[in-house]
Design a protein around this motif. Sequence first.
Motif: not given
Length: 124
Positions: A69-70, A114-116, A120-123
Amino acid sequence: MSEAPASPIVIAIDLDDPELSDRLAAMLGNVAGLRLAAPGEASNVTIMASEPAERGSDDFQLTARERDVLALLAEGRSNKEIARVLGISVHTAKFHVGQLLDKLDATGRTDAVAHAARRGIIEL
């Protein structure tokens, strides 16, 4: 009475990636009020690479579905589009988005992405 023009902001670029440095220099070199620092010259601002956030270092974990979902949120997808892509109901997509907002302590969809990215959760 005319005011003297403001001094330009001097920017130094200190990156390990020469291609990225050249791209930034090309983009910033034509901005009014900015000037790139010559080698060894003092600057007002230095653009440097930072260490990426350690993956999984936060005290929460995202489920595989929340990560899906992210990723779709990062593409700017609506709840309806997320539901269609993942084969879930719009209600379930909305639930997952709400869970992400809570876990990431975000105020909205864009803020969650933006937080993710910062964590470093997503690039992007």
